[in-house]
Enzyme design. Sequence first.
Site: not given
Ligand code: NAP
Length: 247
Positions: A14-15, A155, A188, A64, A90, A157
């Site tokens: 979603s975002r 995180y 990011i 999830v 994701n 782990a």
């Molecule tokens: P984000 O903006 O916080 O978005 C997280 C997404 O995950 C939202 O769509 C949220 O949906 C969903 N979500 C959270 N808990 C959930 C659950 N229990 N079941 C299903 N959906 C769930 O995060 P992001 O920065 O885009 O990160 C996306 C992925 O990239 C993650 O796995 C993160 O660890 C990884 N990552 C991010 C970064 C970074 O710097 N941003 C770096 C490395 C890796 P709702 O809002 O509807 O809950």
Amino acid sequence: MTTNRRTALVTGGSRGIGKAICERLAADGINVAIGYNRDTETAEKLALELREMGVEAAALQGSVENLYEVKKVFKQVNELFGGLDILINNAGITADKTLIKMERETWMRVIQINLFGTYHCCREALPGMLAQGYGRIINVSSIIGLTGNIGQSNYAASKAGVIGFTKSLALEVATKGITANVVAPGFIATEMTKKIPPKIYRKIEESIPMKRFGRPEEIARLVGFLASDKSDYITGQVYGINGGLYM
Ligand code: NAP
């Protein structure tokens, strides 16, 4: 709603990074199931946007970490799209604390969503992918799963676990037309990194060789390639995408 297009499920679609992946896949003509947990309005808005791009799209709610809810989402994917070709795990969260202050609950929540969530979705996706002899699985890990980080033992782990998990899965399905790969983003610009205090944010930015946070679209382009038929011979790989922060 069934067509000849390929279908993808993007958890946490979603975002942030997930949203950019959904938009990338839709631009490539792939039908998209947007997995989300809490924010129905945002997910439905994105589904509308993707449909306007000419593909089929649906927002599907389910946490999830909960196998029952994941099964419900997969049932809906099958009913709406007639099967699944591409799975992008994701969805992910952080809950930072140094280990000395980290209660079991905080540890478990991150492991449950980031690692168990990936397991649940892969487990549900596999029977259909094996039956059709085709599948693309892309699991989103993190640079932190490779380097570790202060305050992120849970995180780190979970994200290191995703890497070992994906390599094992890649081996198990290598002769079945299914590939499984990992994308490991650096820092990011999304809601997740907005939580970082400004002073630390600037320090991280300064430490990145390219001197900036990445953009969700930059991750999405790599995922789009791995999700396509062009990546046939790539499996079990971990792709860092981090502006040079970790080599
Ligand atoms: P984000 O903006 O916080 O978005 C997280 C997404 O995950 C939202 O769509 C949220 O949906 C969903 N979500 C959270 N808990 C959930 C659950 N229990 N079941 C299903 N959906 C769930 O995060 P992001 O920065 O885009 O990160 C996306 C992925 O990239 C993650 O796995 C993160 O660890 C990884 N990552 C991010 C970064 C970074 O710097 N941003 C770096 C490395 C890796 P709702 O809002 O509807 O809950």
